[in-house]
Design an enzyme around this catalytic site. Structure first.
Site, short mmCIF file in Angstrom:
data_model
loop_
_atom_site.label_atom_id
_atom_site.label_comp_id
_atom_site.label_asym_id
_atom_site.label_seq_id
_atom_site.Cartn_x
_atom_site.Cartn_y
_atom_site.Cartn_z
N ASN A 164 32.64 36.21 37.16
CA ASN A 164 32.97 35.46 35.96
C ASN A 164 31.76 34.62 35.56
OD1 ASN A 164 33.87 33.53 34.13
ND2 ASN A 164 35.80 33.15 35.20
N CYS A 180 35.25 28.94 29.33
CA CYS A 180 34.89 30.36 29.18
C CYS A 180 35.21 30.89 27.78
CB CYS A 180 35.60 31.20 30.23
SG CYS A 180 35.34 30.60 31.89
N HIS A 197 37.05 38.33 28.06
CA HIS A 197 36.37 37.48 29.03
C HIS A 197 36.54 38.09 30.43
CE1 HIS A 197 35.06 34.32 31.52
NE2 HIS A 197 36.26 33.86 31.82
O1 UT7 Z 1 37.51 31.79 33.33
C1 UT7 Z 1 38.73 31.29 33.81
C2 UT7 Z 1 38.58 31.14 35.29
N1 UT7 Z 1 39.65 31.35 36.15
C3 UT7 Z 1 40.41 32.46 36.32
O2 UT7 Z 1 40.42 33.39 35.59
C4 UT7 Z 1 41.24 32.47 37.56
C5 UT7 Z 1 42.62 33.03 37.37
N2 UT7 Z 1 43.23 33.19 38.66
C6 UT7 Z 1 42.91 34.19 39.51
O3 UT7 Z 1 42.07 35.01 39.18
C7 UT7 Z 1 43.63 34.30 40.81
O4 UT7 Z 1 44.62 33.30 40.86
C8 UT7 Z 1 42.70 34.16 42.04
C9 UT7 Z 1 41.81 35.38 42.16
C10 UT7 Z 1 41.83 32.91 41.93
C11 UT7 Z 1 43.52 34.05 43.31
O5 UT7 Z 1 44.34 35.18 43.44
P1 UT7 Z 1 45.90 35.03 43.76
O6 UT7 Z 1 46.45 36.39 43.90
O7 UT7 Z 1 46.47 34.14 42.70
O8 UT7 Z 1 45.88 34.33 45.15
P2 UT7 Z 1 46.53 32.94 45.57
O9 UT7 Z 1 45.76 31.79 45.01
O10 UT7 Z 1 47.99 33.01 45.28
O11 UT7 Z 1 46.29 32.97 47.13
C12 UT7 Z 1 46.94 33.92 47.97
C13 UT7 Z 1 46.41 33.76 49.38
C14 UT7 Z 1 46.42 32.32 49.87
O12 UT7 Z 1 46.78 32.31 51.23
P3 UT7 Z 1 48.28 31.96 51.67
O13 UT7 Z 1 48.51 30.56 51.18
O14 UT7 Z 1 49.16 32.97 50.99
O15 UT7 Z 1 48.21 32.08 53.15
C15 UT7 Z 1 45.00 31.87 49.73
O16 UT7 Z 1 44.66 30.87 50.67
O17 UT7 Z 1 45.04 34.17 49.44
C16 UT7 Z 1 44.26 33.15 50.04
N3 UT7 Z 1 42.92 33.20 49.47
C17 UT7 Z 1 41.97 33.99 49.97
N4 UT7 Z 1 41.95 34.86 51.00
C18 UT7 Z 1 40.82 35.52 51.25
C19 UT7 Z 1 42.43 32.53 48.40
N5 UT7 Z 1 41.15 32.87 48.20
C20 UT7 Z 1 40.84 33.77 49.17
C21 UT7 Z 1 39.67 34.50 49.45
N6 UT7 Z 1 39.71 35.36 50.50
N7 UT7 Z 1 38.54 34.38 48.74
#
Ligand code: UT7
Length: 339
Positions: A293, A121, A263
C-alpha cells in the site's frame, strides 16, 4: 501562477503519468525476519508479496522529485509551464513547509503555486478533483498532481499488523486544459469524509494534539496505528457506494468502464468491491503484490503499470477509486486521451 477567469470553459485532461519507486525491495520473507509473520499469512490476507522502502537518508520529496521529472518529460513540458503543483501525501517531509514547495523548487517549477493535500490514501483522487477544478474554472492551465509517500518512515516496523502493509513510492499525473467541446478528461467526482472514523487510522503524535516537543513518546505513537478490521469494513462499503453513486450521477452503466484502478491496499477489498460492482477481473489492474500500500501514490503507480501492460489505451473510460485515513473516500471517471 496568476489565474484570471476569462469565461473560456475548459476541460481538464490527463496527459502524462510517471512514477518512482525506491531500489530496496523488502519481501514477505524479510518481514518474517523482523516480526512474527509469514509469507503465507501476508499473501493470503492482503495479496502483498513485497514492497519498497526508501533509504535511511531519503524522504517523500526525494521520490517525488524523480517522479516529477519523468512526468514533465512525458508531457514534453518545461517546469516553468507548471501553474500548480499538488502533492497528496500522508508522510510529508515535515508538518510544514509543504512537501510540494520543496519538490517545486527542486524540479524547477518556480512559477507554480504549491501545496499538499492531507486526505490519506484518497489524496490522489482529492488532488485530481482540485486540479480539475482549478483548470475548469480557468484559474490554471497545467496542474501536476504528484502523490509522494515514504510510509516506511512512519510505520512501526515491530507492529506486524501494520508494517507488512505499507510501502514507499511517488507517482502522479499532469493535467492540462482541453477545449470544452472535447469529450475527454474527468467526467465527475464523488468525494467524501467521515471523521467519526478518524481514530481508526491515525498517527497520534507529532501534531498539536500530542506535540513532538512534549515527547519523547514511545516510537509507536509517532507511527501509523490502525484498526484494520474497521478500515476493512469501511473500505469495502465506500468503494462500492462511491462508484455506484458516481456512475448513477453520470448516467453510465458499469459496462461502459474499460478499466478500474482502485487504491492498492488489500486484494480482498478490491475483489469484494469489483464483484459487488459487477466489473470483471480482466478490466481491473492491480500491482499491490509488488508494492504494498503506497497510499497517495498507489493509484497513479497502478495506472502507469496498467498502461505498460496494455490495459490503459487512448479513449479508455477509466474508473478510479480510493479510500483512506480521515476516513475519506473518492472516485472519478475519466476518459484517457493523452494527446
Ligand atoms: O489505505 C488504507 C489502509 N488500510 C487498509 O486498507 C487496511 C484494511 N484492513 C486490512 O487489510 C486487514 O484488516 C488486515 C490485513 C490489516 C488484517 O487482516 P484481518 O484478516 O482483518 O486480520 P485481523 O486483524 O482480524 O487479525 C487476525 C489474526 C490476529 O490474531 P488472533 O487475535 O486471531 O490470534 C492477529 O493478531 O491475525 C493476527 N495477525 C497476524 N498474523 C501474522 C495480524 N497481523 C499479522 C501478521 N502476521 N502480519
Amino acid at each position: 501562477m496568476i489565474g484570471v477567469r476569462n469565461g473560456a470553459r475548459k476541460r481538464a485532461r490527463l496527459v502524462a503519468l510517471g512514477a518512482e519507486v525506491p531500489e530496496r525491495i523488502v519481501t514477505n520473507e524479510d518481514m518474517a525476519k523482523m516480526v512474527d509473520t509469514s509469507d503465507e499469512w501476508i499473501y493470503s490476507r492482503t495479496g502483498i508479496k513485497e514492497r519498497r522502502f526508501v533509504a535511511e537518508d531519503e524522504a517523500a520529496s526525494d521520490l517525488a522529485v524523480r517522479a516529477g521529472i519523468k512526468i514533465l518529460a512525458e508531457a514534453e513540458m518545461d517546469p516553468l509551464e507548471v501553474d500548480v503543483l499538488i502533492v497528496p501525501t500522508a508522510s510529508p517531509d515535515h508538518i510544514f513547509p509543504a512537501t510540494a514547495t520543496l519538490v517545486a523548487n527542486r524540479i524547477g517549477a518556480h512559477r507554480a503555486a504549491a501545496f499538499d493535500i492531507l486526505a490519506g490514501c484518497t489524496g490522489f483522487i482529492y488532488g485530481l478533483a482540485q486540479g480539475t477544478a482549478l483548470i475548469e474554472s480557468g484559474l490554471a492551465g497545467n496542474v501536476l498532481v504528484l502523490g509522494a509517500e515514504a510510509l516506511s518512515k512512519i510505520t512501526d516496523q515491530t507492529d506486524r499488523s501494520t508494517c507488512i502493509l505499507f510501502g514507499d513510492a511517488a507517482a502522479g499525473a499532469m493535467l492540462v486544459a482541453a477545449p470544452e467541446d472535447e469529450v475527454t478528461g474527468f467526467l465527475g467526482f464523488e468525494l467524501g469524509a467521515d471523521g467519526s472514523g478518524g481514530q481508526d487510522l491515525v498517527v497520534p503524535a507529532g501534531g498539536s494534539r500530542m506535540p513532538a516537543k512534549d515527547g519523547p513518546y514511545e516510537a509507536a505513537l509517532s507511527c501509523i496505528q490502525m484498526n484494520g478490521r474497521e478500515v476493512f469494513k469501511f473500505a469495502t462499503r465506500v468503494m462500492v457506494e462511491s462508484c455506484t453513486k458516481l456512475l448513477e450521477a453520470l448516467e453510465m452503466h458499469v459496462d461502459e468502464i474499460d478499466l478500474l484502478v482502485a487504491h492498492q491496499a488489500n486484494q480482498r477489498i478490491i475483489d469484494h468491491a469489483i464483484s459487488r460492482l459487477g466489473i470483471p477481473p480482466e478490466k481491473v489492474f492491480n500491482n499491490l503484490e509488488r508494492y504494498g500500500n503506497t497510499s497517495s501514490a498507489s493509484i497513479p503507480l497502478a495506472m502507469l503499470e496498467a498502461r505498460e501492460a496494455g490495459m490503459l489505451s487512448p479513449g479508455d473510460m477509466t474508473l478510479l477509486v480510493g479510500f483512506g485515513a480521515g476516513l475519506t473516500w473518492g472516485s472519478t471517471v475519466m476518459r484517457y486521451e493523452p494527446t
